[in-house]
Design a protein around this motif. Structure first.
Motif, short mmCIF file in Angstrom:
data_model
loop_
_atom_site.label_atom_id
_atom_site.label_comp_id
_atom_site.label_asym_id
_atom_site.label_seq_id
_atom_site.Cartn_x
_atom_site.Cartn_y
_atom_site.Cartn_z
N GLU A 93 3.48 63.35 -6.29
CA GLU A 93 2.23 63.80 -5.69
C GLU A 93 1.08 62.87 -6.07
O GLU A 93 0.29 62.43 -5.23
CB GLU A 93 1.97 65.17 -6.31
CG GLU A 93 1.22 66.17 -5.55
CD GLU A 93 1.31 67.43 -6.37
OE1 GLU A 93 1.92 68.38 -5.88
OE2 GLU A 93 0.81 67.45 -7.51
N GLN A 95 1.03 59.57 -4.25
CA GLN A 95 0.50 59.61 -2.89
C GLN A 95 -1.01 59.80 -2.85
O GLN A 95 -1.68 59.36 -1.92
CB GLN A 95 1.18 60.75 -2.12
CG GLN A 95 2.67 60.53 -1.92
CD GLN A 95 3.33 61.66 -1.18
OE1 GLN A 95 2.99 61.95 -0.03
NE2 GLN A 95 4.27 62.33 -1.82
N GLY A 117 0.90 68.64 -0.10
CA GLY A 117 2.29 69.06 -0.05
C GLY A 117 2.59 70.53 -0.16
O GLY A 117 1.91 71.37 0.42
N ASP A 118 3.59 70.85 -0.98
CA ASP A 118 4.33 72.09 -0.78
C ASP A 118 4.96 72.64 -2.05
O ASP A 118 5.96 73.34 -1.98
CB ASP A 118 5.45 71.81 0.23
CG ASP A 118 6.15 70.49 -0.06
OD1 ASP A 118 6.34 70.16 -1.24
OD2 ASP A 118 6.48 69.77 0.90
N ARG A 119 4.39 72.32 -3.20
CA ARG A 119 4.97 72.84 -4.44
C ARG A 119 4.29 74.14 -4.87
O ARG A 119 3.17 74.43 -4.46
CB ARG A 119 4.87 71.79 -5.54
CG ARG A 119 5.82 70.61 -5.32
CD ARG A 119 5.82 69.67 -6.51
NE ARG A 119 6.09 70.38 -7.74
CZ ARG A 119 7.30 70.78 -8.14
NH1 ARG A 119 8.36 70.54 -7.40
NH2 ARG A 119 7.45 71.42 -9.30
N GLY A 156 -0.32 66.79 4.24
CA GLY A 156 1.12 66.95 4.36
C GLY A 156 1.57 68.21 5.06
O GLY A 156 2.77 68.54 5.06
N ASP A 187 10.02 74.87 -0.31
CA ASP A 187 8.81 74.11 0.04
C ASP A 187 8.38 74.38 1.48
O ASP A 187 7.20 74.34 1.81
CB ASP A 187 9.06 72.60 -0.10
CG ASP A 187 9.58 72.21 -1.46
OD1 ASP A 187 9.87 73.12 -2.26
OD2 ASP A 187 9.71 71.01 -1.73
N ARG A 239 4.63 75.28 2.10
CA ARG A 239 3.78 74.34 2.84
C ARG A 239 3.01 75.04 3.95
O ARG A 239 1.79 74.86 4.10
CB ARG A 239 4.65 73.22 3.43
CG ARG A 239 3.87 72.13 4.14
CD ARG A 239 4.80 71.13 4.80
NE ARG A 239 5.82 70.68 3.90
CZ ARG A 239 7.11 71.02 3.96
NH1 ARG A 239 7.53 71.85 4.92
NH2 ARG A 239 7.98 70.55 3.10
N GLU A 250 0.68 58.91 6.57
CA GLU A 250 0.91 59.30 5.19
C GLU A 250 0.12 58.42 4.22
O GLU A 250 0.20 57.20 4.28
CB GLU A 250 2.40 59.18 4.84
CG GLU A 250 3.25 60.32 5.36
CD GLU A 250 3.16 61.56 4.48
OE1 GLU A 250 2.48 61.51 3.44
OE2 GLU A 250 3.78 62.57 4.85
N SER A 284 11.78 62.85 -1.09
CA SER A 284 10.92 62.55 0.06
C SER A 284 10.52 61.08 0.10
O SER A 284 10.15 60.56 1.15
CB SER A 284 9.67 63.43 0.03
OG SER A 284 8.92 63.18 -1.15
#
Length: 389
Positions: free
Chosen positions: A16, A19, A105-107, A128, A138, A142, A178, A297
């Motif tokens: 994370e 990014q 993201g998605d955590r 994301g 996730d 997300r 991205e 990912s």
């Protein structure tokens, strides 16, 4: 003098942070913005390499460390961490009073932060959203974060459309690509000898970079079996250096980590294991290895920029938009071996020359910065459900 807009960025894992780092740097350098940096989750765990130190080494000042006791990877342990996270993020938001919060993201850590922000009536910018990972929890996290967010930055046009399909207003949903690609473009990659010094050994004739995370919608026993199949497949390879990075702090990661530590300890002549390689070394390895193997990912969003093949195992990344360099395979030994063999086939290597990353060519961070710097935030937390035409 106009008061600075306070941008609160939250990170809980090495991936994370990688990014987000370019965007964080741009925020910190902008005179009209104030960067508030909250670090949580695996960054604060010795088990996962205490990676907050890498963030500090990169020159960022951490505003607050949010310890959510991320060491217990059982479902109950993760739920406990989430409950602690909601409380601790709420306390931090009350003290810091950010104007907007940036989540990627998605955590589960980000779901907790989004929940706390919702209760605190603080707008969220989500990076994301709209992606799909059918094999992991996730997926639900997300989309839930998207519904609790107010500005959306998708990585591809199809993903942008999905966020709108969730009822989000099109004028708040952007596709700039991205930000992970930006980090690649702005990182000085190590030369071969520099990377070998970091690895502590020379690269071999063949080299693979391997990261395998739990498939969180499968049972723990199924994940263990899949990972055992991968290790059995890797045993068949000759003259190949296996560079492993440890899994995320997901439910079930502990058993995979113990299997990995046992395997690498028994195969020191061909294996290296890192809790965290650090961004520069990881991207450098990504540019030099023959392939990325596993279900990370980074094999989907970053490897295609280097035209590096990805052997994508199982369902964790099922549903993601993928470049032609990604080889999907079942989590069975023979399927994995066939996919690895394909990596070295002359026809496939030739086709790699034409590969393009579906997540863009860079520049996303600068465009995201412009939006979060200028978008009017008054009454932004009140949203109308957007019905598709």
């Amino acid at each position: 003098m106009t008061e600075k807009r306070k941008i609160c960025v939250i990170t809980g894992t090495r991936a994370e942070y990688g990014q987000l780092s370019r965007l964080m740097k741009l925020i910190s350098k902008n005179r009209k913005l104030e960067l508030q940096l909250l670090v949580t989750g695996a960054h604060l765990s010795a088990k996962f390499g205490m990676t907050f130190r890498e963030i500090e080494k990169d020159g960022f000042r951490i505003t607050r460390k949010i310890d959510i006791r991320a060491g217990d990877d059982s479902p109950l342990g993760v739920s406990k961490s989430m409950s602690i996270a909601v409380l601790e993020f709420s306390k931090a938001f009350e003290k810091l009073r950010p104007d907007i919060i940036v989540l990627l993201g998605d955590r589960y850590e980000m779901l907790s932060a989004a929940s706390a922000a919702l209760n605190s009536r603080i707008p969220v910018a989500h990076l994301g959203g709209g992606a799909s990972t059918e094999g992991a929890i996730d997926e639900a996290i997300r989309h839930s974060i998207s519904k609790m967010s107010h500005l959306h930055f998708a990585g591809a046009e199809k993903e942008r459309r999905r966020v709108i399909q969730l009822g989000e207003s099109p004028d708040r949903v952007f596709n700039f690509g991205e930000p992970a690609v930006d980090v690649i473009r702005h990182t000085r990659l190590l030369k071969k000898k520099e990377l070998e010094k970091k690895l502590g050994r020379k690269l071999k004739a063949k080299n693979l970079l391997i990261t395998y995370h739990p498939v969180t919608l499968d049972t723990e026993s199924s994940c263990e079996k899949q990972f055992a199949n991968l290790l059995s497949a890797l045993d068949e390879l000759e003259d190949t250096l296996l560079i492993f990075t440890k899994p995320n702090a997901d439910a079930g990661s502990g058993k995979i980590m113990r299997m990995l530590e046992k395997y690498t300890a028994a195969n020191l002549e061909k294996c290296i294991l890192f809790s965290s390689m650090g961004q520069q070394a990881y991207l450098s390895a990504l540019s030099m290895v023959d392939a990325v193997v596993g279900n990370s990912s980074s094999g989907i969003a970053e490897a295609p920029t280097f035209k590096t093949p990805t052997v994508n195992i199982g369902d964790r990344q099922k549903g993601r938009i993928k470049a032609a360099s990604v080889i999907d395979c079942l989590p069975e030994k023979e399927n994995m071996l066939n996919a690895i063999r394909k990596v070295y086939s002359p026809a496939f290597r030739k086709a790699l020359l034409k590969v393009k990353n579906p997540y863009g060519e860079g520049g996303a961070s600068e465009k995201i910065l412009k939006v979060i710097k200028t978008f009017p935030l008054e009454n932004i937390v009140k949203k109308k459900f957007y019905d598709l035409p």
